[in-house]
Structure formats: structure tokens, C-alpha cells
Design a protein around this motif. Structure first.
Motif, PDB file in Angstrom:
ATOM      1  N   ASP A  38     -22.976  33.500  24.455  1.00 33.28           N
ATOM      2  CA  ASP A  38     -24.361  33.843  24.767  1.00 33.28           C
ATOM      3  C   ASP A  38     -25.221  32.637  24.387  1.00 33.28           C
ATOM      4  O   ASP A  38     -25.312  32.277  23.221  1.00 33.28           O
ATOM      5  N   LEU A  39     -25.823  31.993  25.397  1.00 33.51           N
ATOM      6  CA  LEU A  39     -26.567  30.754  25.136  1.00 33.51           C
ATOM      7  C   LEU A  39     -27.934  30.809  25.786  1.00 33.51           C
ATOM      8  O   LEU A  39     -28.101  31.452  26.826  1.00 33.51           O
ATOM      9  N   PRO A  40     -28.899  30.098  25.217  1.00 34.16           N
ATOM     10  CA  PRO A  40     -30.205  30.030  25.876  1.00 34.16           C
ATOM     11  C   PRO A  40     -30.096  29.191  27.152  1.00 34.16           C
ATOM     12  O   PRO A  40     -29.237  28.314  27.252  1.00 34.16           O
ATOM     13  N   GLY A  41     -30.961  29.457  28.112  1.00 33.79           N
ATOM     14  CA  GLY A  41     -30.927  28.703  29.366  1.00 33.79           C
ATOM     15  C   GLY A  41     -29.888  29.266  30.312  1.00 33.79           C
ATOM     16  O   GLY A  41     -29.394  30.373  30.143  1.00 33.79           O
ATOM     17  N   ARG A  42     -29.536  28.443  31.294  1.00 36.18           N
ATOM     18  CA  ARG A  42     -28.570  28.870  32.302  1.00 36.18           C
ATOM     19  C   ARG A  42     -27.174  28.426  31.902  1.00 36.18           C
ATOM     20  O   ARG A  42     -27.031  27.345  31.325  1.00 36.18           O
ATOM     21  N   VAL A  43     -26.184  29.231  32.210  1.00 34.74           N
ATOM     22  CA  VAL A  43     -24.801  28.829  31.943  1.00 34.74           C
ATOM     23  C   VAL A  43     -24.038  28.847  33.266  1.00 34.74           C
ATOM     24  O   VAL A  43     -24.099  29.845  33.983  1.00 34.74           O
ATOM     25  N   ARG A  44     -23.391  27.748  33.594  1.00 37.76           N
ATOM     26  CA  ARG A  44     -22.558  27.718  34.790  1.00 37.76           C
ATOM     27  C   ARG A  44     -21.111  27.499  34.348  1.00 37.76           C
ATOM     28  O   ARG A  44     -20.865  26.825  33.338  1.00 37.76           O
ATOM     29  N   VAL A  45     -20.181  28.047  35.095  1.00 34.17           N
ATOM     30  CA  VAL A  45     -18.789  28.024  34.660  1.00 34.17           C
ATOM     31  C   VAL A  45     -17.875  27.475  35.751  1.00 34.17           C
ATOM     32  O   VAL A  45     -18.016  27.842  36.919  1.00 34.17           O
ATOM     33  N   GLY A  46     -16.946  26.581  35.350  1.00 32.85           N
ATOM     34  CA  GLY A  46     -15.941  26.063  36.278  1.00 32.85           C
ATOM     35  C   GLY A  46     -16.159  24.595  36.570  1.00 32.85           C
ATOM     36  O   GLY A  46     -17.244  24.050  36.352  1.00 32.85           O
ATOM     37  N   GLY A  47     -15.093  23.953  37.069  1.00 25.54           N
ATOM     38  CA  GLY A  47     -15.152  22.513  37.369  1.00 25.54           C
ATOM     39  C   GLY A  47     -16.168  22.206  38.461  1.00 25.54           C
ATOM     40  O   GLY A  47     -16.580  23.087  39.220  1.00 25.54           O
ATOM     41  N   PHE A  48     -16.537  20.913  38.529  1.00 20.07           N
ATOM     42  CA  PHE A  48     -17.500  20.465  39.535  1.00 20.07           C
ATOM     43  C   PHE A  48     -16.789  19.920  40.771  1.00 20.07           C
ATOM     44  O   PHE A  48     -17.428  19.689  41.800  1.00 20.07           O
ATOM     45  N   GLY A  49     -15.486  19.652  40.621  1.00 22.40           N
ATOM     46  CA  GLY A  49     -14.764  18.981  41.698  1.00 22.40           C
ATOM     47  C   GLY A  49     -14.836  17.472  41.513  1.00 22.40           C
ATOM     48  O   GLY A  49     -15.264  16.753  42.424  1.00 22.40           O
ATOM     49  N   GLY A  50     -14.452  17.022  40.331  1.00 17.32           N
ATOM     50  CA  GLY A  50     -14.398  15.583  40.058  1.00 17.32           C
ATOM     51  C   GLY A  50     -15.766  14.954  39.858  1.00 17.32           C
ATOM     52  O   GLY A  50     -16.804  15.638  39.870  1.00 17.32           O
ATOM     53  N   ALA A  51     -15.756  13.623  39.690  1.00 20.80           N
ATOM     54  CA  ALA A  51     -17.002  12.888  39.431  1.00 20.80           C
ATOM     55  C   ALA A  51     -17.976  13.024  40.600  1.00 20.80           C
ATOM     56  O   ALA A  51     -19.190  13.166  40.395  1.00 20.80           O
ATOM     57  N   ALA A  52     -17.447  13.026  41.806  1.00 16.53           N
ATOM     58  CA  ALA A  52     -18.321  13.139  42.987  1.00 16.53           C
ATOM     59  C   ALA A  52     -19.003  14.507  43.012  1.00 16.53           C
ATOM     60  O   ALA A  52     -20.191  14.615  43.356  1.00 16.53           O
ATOM     61  N   GLY A  53     -18.256  15.537  42.650  1.00 13.75           N
ATOM     62  CA  GLY A  53     -18.829  16.887  42.611  1.00 13.75           C
ATOM     63  C   GLY A  53     -19.920  16.991  41.549  1.00 13.75           C
ATOM     64  O   GLY A  53     -20.970  17.619  41.767  1.00 13.75           O
ATOM     65  N   LEU A  54     -19.670  16.352  40.413  1.00 17.11           N
ATOM     66  CA  LEU A  54     -20.679  16.374  39.339  1.00 17.11           C
ATOM     67  C   LEU A  54     -21.925  15.591  39.767  1.00 17.11           C
ATOM     68  O   LEU A  54     -23.061  16.028  39.536  1.00 17.11           O
ATOM     69  N   GLU A  55     -21.710  14.461  40.431  1.00 19.79           N
ATOM     70  CA  GLU A  55     -22.855  13.675  40.918  1.00 19.79           C
ATOM     71  C   GLU A  55     -23.690  14.530  41.899  1.00 19.79           C
ATOM     72  O   GLU A  55     -24.931  14.563  41.793  1.00 19.79           O
ATOM     73  N   ALA A  56     -23.024  15.226  42.786  1.00 20.40           N
ATOM     74  CA  ALA A  56     -23.737  16.071  43.760  1.00 20.40           C
ATOM     75  C   ALA A  56     -24.515  17.169  43.030  1.00 20.40           C
ATOM     76  O   ALA A  56     -25.660  17.490  43.392  1.00 20.40           O
TER      77      ALA A  56
END
Ligand code: NAP
Length: 245
Positions: A38-56
Motif C-alpha cells: 500500500d503506497l501513496p501515489g499511483r502503483v503500476r505493476v509489471g515489466g516495461f518491455g526493455g529499455a525502449a518500453g521504459l523510454e516510451a
């Protein structure tokens, strides 16, 4: 307000999110392997799909800053964060755990990998306290002649042929760790060199008991500005906010 992405999955990341609440718009990202706190703010779960996914993701969510508060052994996500922040021109800070220092009485045997720890273990002990985390227990499957006390965050049935499983969530006390190792006749502690305070009690307990510690070295730390405390991370965020005004 600064839009901050915290790369988490650690107690430090959760503590950071709680400390930052109200000072930034927070998104905490978790791999999702150990439940969702339980955390303040938004929590998203799961990989981004590599560095490119995180950049997107950084671009789509208009993230201003990233604090990488992942575990020191989570080297892949940290490398992806470095590449993605550079590509998207997003400020990045690493919140790293303080390294443990070897005391004169410590009997540490340092190895470079889980595989090396598994290969060396039978020559060091017969009853091992295995605290490497659920993701790396399988690396000890082929070890013969060693009984394991396996500590995990969540219950799992019989991960190794000769073992008992206990569950526990840090922090632990030195007294409890010492009693646990005594009760199970442990002669070697197997651990990652994770650093920080929350799991240090087992290192101190092993020292008191004169036990060998088979310790897996950290992977090289991520490059870039690094702090070791929540207070220093808050200072960095504050400066960032002032710079952007
Ligand atoms: P890793 O090897 O560095 O990452 C593997 C993949 O998992 C990454 O490429 C990424 O997938 C995804 N991932 C990892 N952390 C993420 C996060 N915070 N948010 C979104 N996706 C994430 O990491 P790991 O060693 O498997 O550890 C996974 C998580 O558990 C980390 O967040 C870490 O803080 C936590 N943890 C790890 C350990 C440990 O000993 N390794 C111990 C305690 C806690 P994509 O490439 O698809 O983005």
C-alpha cells in the motif's frame, strides 16, 4: 509538481514513496513478484518491455524524474533505466544500499555468482541458511550433501530436495537470527551482499556464532548520481524542483 517515477520492489523504495508524498506526483513501478504494498501515489505493476518500453513510458506519462530504488542485484532494470532516462532526457538518481563492511571477526567467502556459491558450498558447510531470495533458490538444486534452511518472503513447498522453508520479512533482530541459526544447527550462511540495515542482523549473528558466510558479490552498480539515504534523495528532488521553477 514534479512527476516522479520510483523504480521499486524494495523497502527503501516504499519508504521513499512515503517520504515524497505531497512533494511530487508519484508513480511507483514494481516487477510484481512479491505482492503490491500500500503506497501513496499511483502503483503500476509489471515489466516495461526493455529499455525502449521504459523510454516510451517516460514520454507517455511525461515523467520529469526517475529514482532507481531497486535492489542492488536487479541489474537489468537499472541498466534499462539508465538508457531510457538518457534517451528521453529525464533526470535520474540511484538510491543505493550502503555496502556491508567486513569486520575483523567475519568469516566471509566472497563469490561472484549464485552458480559459484552453489559449486563452493559443499566444501564449506553441511547445514546452510539460504537467504538469496525466491528467484535464486533454484540455483542450489544440484548441490549434494547439504541440508538447507530456506528463508523466503512467501511460503513455497519444497524448493530443494533437502530443506525446510521458513517465511519472514525484514527487519530481523540479531538475537532472533542467532537463535534461528543455533536451533537448526547451521554451519554456513549463504547470502547476497545486498547491504543496508534491514537484513544485516544475520551477518552479525553469524559473526557471533563464528559461522562461515558464503557471500555473493554485488553486480557493478548503475552509473550516475547515487545517494544512500532517503534524506539525500529528498534533497536531490528539492533541487530538481527549484531548478525547474
Ligand atoms: P532485473 O533482473 O533487474 O529485471 C528483470 C526485468 O524485470 C526487467 O528487465 C524488467 O522487465 C522487470 N522489472 C524489474 N524491476 C522492475 C520494476 N521495479 N518495475 C517494472 N519492471 C521491473 O530484476 P530482478 O532481480 O528480477 O528483480 C525484480 C524486482 O524485485 C526489482 O524491482 C527489485 O527491486 C526487486 N528485488 C530484487 C531482488 C534481487 O535479489 N534481485 C531482491 C529484492 C527485491 P522489462 O525489461 O520488461 O521492463
Amino acid at each position: 509538481m514534479v512527476r516522479l517515477l520510483i523504480l521499486g520492489g524494495t523497502a527503501e523504495a516504499a519508504a521513499l514513496a512515503r517520504a515524497v508524498a505531497g512533494r511530487a506526483e508519484i508513480i511507483t513501478s514494481l516487477a510484481g513478484r512479491a505482492g503490491v504494498p500500500d503506497l501513496p501515489g499511483r502503483v503500476r505493476v509489471g515489466g516495461f518491455g526493455g529499455a525502449a518500453g521504459l523510454e516510451a513510458f517516460l514520454r507517455a506519462e511525461a515523467v520529469d524524474a526517475v529514482i532507481d530504488a531497486t535492489h542492488p542485484f536487479a541489474a537489468r532494470i537499472s541498466a534499462h533505466a539508465e538508457a531510457a532516462c538518457q534517451a528521453a532526457a529525464v533526470a535520474r538518481l540511484v538510491l543505493a544500499r550502503r555496502q556491508w563492511r567486513r569486520d575483523a571477526d567475519d568469516r566471509w567467502i566472497l563469490v561472484d555468482s549464485v552458480a559459484e556459491a552453489a559449486a563452493r558450498l559443499p566444501e564449506i558447510g553441511r547445514r546452510a541458511f539460504l537467504t538469496v531470495g525466491a528467484g535464486d533458490v533454484a540455483g542450489f538444486t544440484d548441490v549434494r550433501g547439504v541440508w538447507f534452511l530456506v528463508r523466503l518472503l512467501q511460503e513455497r513447498r519444497q524448493p530443494l530436495a533437502a530443506c525446510a522453508v521458513i517465511t519472514g520479512r525484514p527487519p530481523f533482530t540479531v538475537e532472533a537470527e542467532e537463535a534461528l541459526m543455533r536451533a537448526h544447527g547451521i554451519d554456513v550462511l549463504v547470502t547476497k551482499a545486498s547491504g543496508g540495515d534491514a537484513t544485516y542482523a544475520k551477518i552479525e549473528a553469524a559473526r557471533r556464532l563464528g559461522l562461515a558466510v558464503l557471500m555473493i558479490r554485488r553486480p557493478p552498480p548503475p552509473a550516475g548520481e547515487t545517494v544512500e539515504t532517503i534524506a539525500a534523495a529528498l534533497g536531490w528532488l528539492e533541487n530538481l524542483t527549484l531548478d525547474s521553477l
